[in-house]
Design an enzyme around this catalytic site. Sequence first.
Site, PDB file in Angstrom:
ATOM      1  N   SER A 167      13.310  -5.152 -12.257  1.00 17.40           N
ATOM      2  CA  SER A 167      13.098  -6.375 -13.029  1.00 17.40           C
ATOM      3  C   SER A 167      14.055  -7.474 -12.582  1.00 17.40           C
ATOM      4  O   SER A 167      13.664  -8.642 -12.481  1.00 17.40           O
ATOM      5  CB  SER A 167      13.283  -6.093 -14.521  1.00 17.40           C
ATOM      6  OG  SER A 167      12.289  -5.198 -14.988  1.00 17.40           O
ATOM      7  N   ARG A 184      15.004   3.140 -13.811  1.00 20.25           N
ATOM      8  CA  ARG A 184      15.119   2.890 -15.253  1.00 20.25           C
ATOM      9  C   ARG A 184      16.422   2.196 -15.624  1.00 20.25           C
ATOM     10  O   ARG A 184      16.946   2.400 -16.712  1.00 20.25           O
ATOM     11  CB  ARG A 184      15.007   4.214 -16.043  1.00 20.25           C
ATOM     12  CG  ARG A 184      13.791   5.057 -15.706  1.00 20.25           C
ATOM     13  CD  ARG A 184      12.490   4.344 -15.996  1.00 20.25           C
ATOM     14  NE  ARG A 184      11.337   5.202 -15.725  1.00 20.25           N
ATOM     15  CZ  ARG A 184      10.095   4.769 -15.653  1.00 20.25           C
ATOM     16  NH1 ARG A 184       9.837   3.482 -15.818  1.00 20.25           N
ATOM     17  NH2 ARG A 184       9.101   5.609 -15.415  1.00 20.25           N
ATOM     18  N   GLY A 212      16.742  -1.293 -14.814  1.00 16.41           N
ATOM     19  CA  GLY A 212      16.467  -2.720 -14.790  1.00 16.41           C
ATOM     20  C   GLY A 212      16.622  -3.374 -13.435  1.00 16.41           C
ATOM     21  O   GLY A 212      16.532  -4.602 -13.331  1.00 16.41           O
ATOM     22  N   PHE A 232       0.899  -5.397   4.383  1.00 17.50           N
ATOM     23  CA  PHE A 232       2.162  -5.953   4.875  1.00 17.50           C
ATOM     24  C   PHE A 232       3.325  -5.469   4.030  1.00 17.50           C
ATOM     25  O   PHE A 232       3.125  -4.949   2.930  1.00 17.50           O
ATOM     26  CB  PHE A 232       2.115  -7.490   4.886  1.00 17.50           C
ATOM     27  CG  PHE A 232       1.648  -8.101   3.588  1.00 17.50           C
ATOM     28  CD1 PHE A 232       2.543  -8.306   2.536  1.00 17.50           C
ATOM     29  CD2 PHE A 232       0.314  -8.429   3.414  1.00 17.50           C
ATOM     30  CE1 PHE A 232       2.112  -8.852   1.355  1.00 17.50           C
ATOM     31  CE2 PHE A 232      -0.126  -8.991   2.205  1.00 17.50           C
ATOM     32  CZ  PHE A 232       0.773  -9.195   1.180  1.00 17.50           C
ATOM     33  N   GLU A 237       1.665   1.100  -6.820  1.00 20.05           N
ATOM     34  CA  GLU A 237       0.991   1.577  -8.024  1.00 20.05           C
ATOM     35  C   GLU A 237       0.597   0.369  -8.859  1.00 20.05           C
ATOM     36  O   GLU A 237       1.405  -0.548  -9.065  1.00 20.05           O
ATOM     37  CB  GLU A 237       1.898   2.493  -8.845  1.00 20.05           C
ATOM     38  CG  GLU A 237       2.219   3.812  -8.170  1.00 20.05           C
ATOM     39  CD  GLU A 237       3.056   4.723  -9.059  1.00 20.05           C
ATOM     40  OE1 GLU A 237       2.473   5.641  -9.667  1.00 20.05           O
ATOM     41  OE2 GLU A 237       4.270   4.487  -9.152  1.00 20.05           O
ATOM     42  N   TYR A 297       3.179  -4.111 -11.227  1.00 20.45           N
ATOM     43  CA  TYR A 297       3.391  -5.542 -11.041  1.00 20.45           C
ATOM     44  C   TYR A 297       2.771  -6.470 -12.079  1.00 20.45           C
ATOM     45  O   TYR A 297       3.185  -7.624 -12.180  1.00 20.45           O
ATOM     46  CB  TYR A 297       2.948  -5.926  -9.624  1.00 20.45           C
ATOM     47  CG  TYR A 297       3.871  -5.301  -8.597  1.00 20.45           C
ATOM     48  CD1 TYR A 297       5.118  -5.854  -8.330  1.00 20.45           C
ATOM     49  CD2 TYR A 297       3.519  -4.127  -7.946  1.00 20.45           C
ATOM     50  CE1 TYR A 297       5.983  -5.263  -7.423  1.00 20.45           C
ATOM     51  CE2 TYR A 297       4.380  -3.524  -7.036  1.00 20.45           C
ATOM     52  CZ  TYR A 297       5.613  -4.095  -6.783  1.00 20.45           C
ATOM     53  OH  TYR A 297       6.469  -3.502  -5.908  1.00 20.45           O
TER      54      TYR A 297
END
Length: 411
Positions: free
Chosen positions: A96, A91, A93, A411, A121, A125
Amino acid sequence: MTHPLADVQVPAASDFDEIADLMGDAFHSAFDTDVREVERGIFEPDRSLLVRDGGRPVAHASAFTRTLTVPGATVAAAHVTMVAVAVTHRRRGLLSTLMGRQLREIHDTGREPVAVLWASEGRIYPRFGYGLAAQRLAVECPATAELRLPEPASAAGTLRLADPVASQPELARVYDRVRPDRPGWSDRDERWWRYVLADPTAWRGGATPRRALLHEGPDGVDGYALWRTREEWDQRGPRGQVRVDEVVAADPEAYLALWRTLFSIDLTRQLSCGRVAVDEPLLRLVDEPRRLGAQLVDALWVRVVDVPAALAARRYATAVDVVIEVTDELLPENTGRWRLTGGPTGAVCVRTDDPAELACDVRGLGELYLGGVAPAALAATGRLRELRPGALAAAGPAFGWHRAPGAMEVF
């Protein structure tokens, strides 16, 4: 609140063990010595991004340099992997930051018009523009008389057991023969075959070492299966498991012979295979498909990095001439209107000022890219919009393909 961290850096090969520790913590799986050596063999430090805090790795992302089969062609694709953030640094960043920089570098290098990954999960994405492009079936079923396959039409071929590593050249010839016709499969050079055939004890889950079953036809080996078994008994007798990794066959006879053997191994009562294509022939060969227990789950997620290059790289099932309006928040170069013209033998995609006929974000393009999602199905979600009446019906069939995309390896 943002935690003060060092800049993102490109690690050295010598940083691998620290990165492996981070990956092991993130995925709750210890990297023992054997696993580390296998993973080290494919690690590409120059394609990796690392964040340290107080000298300790806290976030990482990498990619492998491979090609990917797409409808009618192969394309260079960044195989994104080894993405993790330490539990102490979530959380903030960091993910990102890494994903944004990675996409920017892939785009600016200009060699790979798409990126592809497996998602730990599915919710992670899409916010970076990845779309679910290929699904798979996870099969778990009886390996007994409860489930039958047809008798072979002829007995022209023969089967033999073999050591997987020693058989690698034969496996590679079959794989390379089949791969061009299956979107979603990645190329395998010698380095990748070593990885695919590696068999550390930690990866066996209590089962036997991996085995290879080869089918030989009139012209040599034309099919193979990679599998293992696990012993299990109860008060009623044997309940062993057959765990199938891969079945690759160049013709129906080899395919049927391999699966008939896998379903009939002595002292086993269960069979599982986690990466079965949604159009797998097995689904139509067994006498009771419901007994396969097939569960539909996600497989490959595709991110279109360079819209015109990516759309021009694949082929289309029918002639197509359509203007698509694309939005891409992370790579604004992709935002705009693009005219796609092409068909089964080639395609061209160029920027245009002509009115758009369809519109979607870059995630939607990723979902369509391998031909596994019908544009009409995507339109039903609202993520693909028809701006000119009739455009969806006219262009939609072109994005399909005669084979559904598959996913042969993680992969």
